[in-house]
Every structure is written in structure tokens, then in C-alpha cells.
Design a protein around this motif. Sequence first.
Motif, PDB file in Angstrom:
ATOM      1  N   ILE A   1     -25.288 -23.820 -14.343  1.00 37.25           N
ATOM      2  CA  ILE A   1     -26.898 -23.427 -13.488  1.00 37.25           C
ATOM      3  C   ILE A   1     -27.790 -22.434 -13.260  1.00 37.25           C
ATOM      4  O   ILE A   1     -27.791 -21.476 -14.552  1.00 37.25           O
ATOM      5  CB  ILE A   1     -25.058 -21.629 -12.395  1.00 37.25           C
ATOM      6  N   SER A   2     -28.610 -22.897 -12.982  1.00 36.52           N
ATOM      7  CA  SER A   2     -30.123 -22.119 -13.000  1.00 36.52           C
ATOM      8  C   SER A   2     -30.063 -21.073 -12.740  1.00 36.52           C
ATOM      9  O   SER A   2     -29.990 -20.537 -11.903  1.00 36.52           O
ATOM     10  CB  SER A   2     -31.392 -22.694 -12.333  1.00 36.52           C
ATOM     11  N   GLU A   3     -30.417 -20.035 -14.462  1.00 37.14           N
ATOM     12  CA  GLU A   3     -29.638 -18.499 -13.999  1.00 37.14           C
ATOM     13  C   GLU A   3     -30.996 -18.457 -13.190  1.00 37.14           C
ATOM     14  O   GLU A   3     -30.988 -17.031 -12.199  1.00 37.14           O
ATOM     15  CB  GLU A   3     -29.857 -18.080 -15.565  1.00 37.14           C
ATOM     16  N   GLU A   4     -32.275 -18.465 -12.910  1.00 38.94           N
ATOM     17  CA  GLU A   4     -33.038 -18.136 -12.587  1.00 38.94           C
ATOM     18  C   GLU A   4     -33.163 -17.848 -11.003  1.00 38.94           C
ATOM     19  O   GLU A   4     -33.635 -17.646 -10.443  1.00 38.94           O
ATOM     20  CB  GLU A   4     -34.304 -18.765 -12.668  1.00 38.94           C
TER      21      GLU A   4
ATOM     22  N   HIS B   1     -31.021  -8.397 -18.289  1.00 41.57           N
ATOM     23  CA  HIS B   1     -30.819  -9.275 -17.086  1.00 41.57           C
ATOM     24  C   HIS B   1     -31.272  -8.737 -16.362  1.00 41.57           C
ATOM     25  O   HIS B   1     -30.403  -8.333 -15.756  1.00 41.57           O
ATOM     26  CB  HIS B   1     -29.905  -9.769 -18.545  1.00 41.57           C
ATOM     27  N   PRO B   2     -31.877 -10.222 -15.046  1.00 45.55           N
ATOM     28  CA  PRO B   2     -31.815  -9.514 -13.926  1.00 45.55           C
ATOM     29  C   PRO B   2     -30.621  -9.631 -13.432  1.00 45.55           C
ATOM     30  O   PRO B   2     -30.714  -9.251 -11.988  1.00 45.55           O
ATOM     31  CB  PRO B   2     -32.771 -10.780 -13.797  1.00 45.55           C
ATOM     32  N   LEU B   3     -29.869 -10.386 -13.642  1.00 39.77           N
ATOM     33  CA  LEU B   3     -28.179 -10.506 -13.037  1.00 39.77           C
ATOM     34  C   LEU B   3     -27.799  -9.354 -13.283  1.00 39.77           C
ATOM     35  O   LEU B   3     -26.604  -9.244 -12.425  1.00 39.77           O
ATOM     36  CB  LEU B   3     -27.679 -12.063 -13.926  1.00 39.77           C
TER      37      LEU B   3
ATOM     38  N   GLY C   1     -27.910 -27.696 -15.761  1.00 36.03           N
ATOM     39  CA  GLY C   1     -29.252 -27.007 -14.937  1.00 36.03           C
ATOM     40  C   GLY C   1     -28.592 -27.777 -13.864  1.00 36.03           C
ATOM     41  O   GLY C   1     -29.757 -28.595 -12.444  1.00 36.03           O
ATOM     42  N   LEU C   2     -27.245 -28.112 -13.873  1.00 36.58           N
ATOM     43  CA  LEU C   2     -26.812 -29.128 -12.252  1.00 36.58           C
ATOM     44  C   LEU C   2     -26.814 -28.448 -11.155  1.00 36.58           C
ATOM     45  O   LEU C   2     -26.904 -28.859  -9.898  1.00 36.58           O
ATOM     46  CB  LEU C   2     -25.249 -29.773 -12.185  1.00 36.58           C
TER      47      LEU C   2
ATOM     48  N   ASP D   1     -26.368 -17.851 -19.484  1.00 35.03           N
ATOM     49  CA  ASP D   1     -26.581 -18.573 -20.709  1.00 35.03           C
ATOM     50  C   ASP D   1     -26.728 -18.337 -22.158  1.00 35.03           C
ATOM     51  O   ASP D   1     -26.781 -18.731 -23.295  1.00 35.03           O
ATOM     52  CB  ASP D   1     -28.724 -18.353 -20.154  1.00 35.03           C
ATOM     53  N   ASP D   2     -27.369 -17.072 -22.022  1.00 29.81           N
ATOM     54  CA  ASP D   2     -27.288 -16.533 -23.611  1.00 29.81           C
ATOM     55  C   ASP D   2     -26.130 -15.203 -23.357  1.00 29.81           C
ATOM     56  O   ASP D   2     -26.168 -14.067 -22.685  1.00 29.81           O
ATOM     57  CB  ASP D   2     -28.439 -15.487 -24.011  1.00 29.81           C
TER      58      ASP D   2
END
Length: 323
Positions: free
Chosen positions: A238-241, A269-271, A213-214, A261-262
Motif C-alpha cells: 500500500i502506498s503509505e502517502e 509518522h503520519p499514520l 504500490g499495488l 514501509d520502515d
Amino acid sequence: MARIAILDDYQNVSLSLANWDLLAGCTVQAFADHLTDLADLEARLSDFDVVVAMRERTPFTAALIERLPKLRLLVTTGSRNSAIDLAAASLRGVLVCGTGGLGYPTAELTWALIMAHMRRIPAEDRAIRCGRWQTTLGLGLKGKTIGIIGLGRKGTEVAGYARAFGMERLAWSPNLTDERAAAAGAMRVPLHDLLRDSDIVTIHLVLGPTTIGLIGSEELATMKPGALIVNTSRGPIISEEALVRALEAGQIGGAALDVFDDEPLSPDHPLCHAPNTVLTPHLGYVTEEGYRLFYRDAVEDIAAFLRGTPVRVLNPPPCAQAS
């Protein structure tokens, strides 16, 4: 002799890239599919003495290790694997060994992702296949500023590429010194200043408690509106959200990502639907040269283990763990 399982061989290449015949009398079986369910993994692996894991694709948690009573040796490709519970392996009497690895393929992929985004290669590739011609305006690199978060071996290689393209180079790492940055051809600056001043931000840190979460909402908001963020290290840095929100709001110029992340990343996935993204399926280390080294060393690890003289051991023996 030993039964050996090779996991997550997506490309079906493991048996052809090393001389497994050196393990005379052993049975070797490679699996191309990826399992995530604990019960499925137990059913598949319960009869194997040795498992070769491809990087961190399949986590070996304490729960899984406890369900594999025949497992004696676990080989991970590479010299580090945060998805293996080394303490649990030691307690169960399972030896964990690593292999050599190549650093430069990840740095090369980092640059490929940068070029793909800056020159809009994915969009133009799709357009030309649909009968359209020159649909975007690309961006050049000369004179722009790249910020390198993590100036280790891979970050230093990326700094070298940036120098060849005539870019200004900023760097930040938790323990980076001015002298070390200068030796790599970069200027050490605080993380906030790097994010604020860079046209491209690229991450090359090891995942750990201090780096998860940097890069979150506050850090993304610090970046230039048109800046690109690149991650070929580990997804949770990186926070994906927060990243999806920033992309959808047009807060930054784009993201080029090789890690998530996964993994594998779900198509839902939203990305996968966020604008201005270039996504690759964790290809940083996936080269023929790298795989030949991985599997050659895996064969050596297994042969040495069977001789009673293990090499490249990553976990302490059970007696040391217990003390």
C-alpha cells in the motif's frame, strides 16, 4: 567453537524458547535492541561466526555482509527473507538457512484487527479508562462483503473466518482461478470490482516488483467511503502517502495495519496521527508457538552446519553463484 548472535529479540525470549545447550562449546548472545546504522551493525557483529536474524527486521545487504569477514552462517527465521541479499552472501561464502514457520497466527491477527476496527475496541478501551461509557457505534460483520487480495494459505484461512461470520467473500490474486477461489469458499473477481464492492479489503500477497504500490490513490478511490483496508502482509504493498491522504480526507472508513514501509514505525509518522486507524507493531508471526518453532529450527540449522551437513539452505553455494 562458533560465536552466535541472535538479533532483534525484542521480548528477550530467544534463549528460553529453545535448547541452545545443544550447541556445546558455542557462545550465544542475544540482543534485544534494534540497530539500523551500518557502522553500528558492523561493530556489533564483526566477531560473530553465526547470526540468527528475526524475519526482516535487520536487512543484510551486500554492504553489511562485506563488513563481516568472520560470518559463515546466517539463519533467518522463516523460509523467506527479502531483506537478505542471497547473492551477496553466496559471493562472500556465507551460507543462509531458514526455519519452519506458522501461517495461522497472521490470519488470526488479521481477524483481530478487523474486529478491533469494526467494534471500535481501541477507542472504547481508551474511553472507559477516562471515565466515559459507550462512546461509539460499532459495525457488525454478518452480511457484509470481504475482499481478499491474495488467496494463498493465509488468505484462505481468512476466508474461512469470514464464512463463519456470515460474510460474502470475494478474492483476487494475479494467478487465481475460478476453481481455486471456489475451493476456498470465495468468488474470483477483478481487482477493481473487489475494491469497489467490498466493505473490508484485506491483503495477503508476497512483496515483490509486481506488488509494490499495488494499492495507491486510484485503488483507494475505488473503495467504498466506509470501507476498511487491512494489511498484515508487507507495508509497501500500500502506498503509505496515498493511504494517509485517503484517511485524512475521509475517503475510506479506516485502516488496520500490522506492517509498514520502515519498521519500527516512528511515533512521528503520519499514520500514527491519521484518523480511524488500528496499528500493531508487526505482530502477525509473533506468538509463543511460532517463536518456539523459529528458535528450535535455528538451533538445528546451526548444529547441522557445524557438522558439515547444512539443512534448509536458501542460497546457492559460491561455486553455483559464480557459474
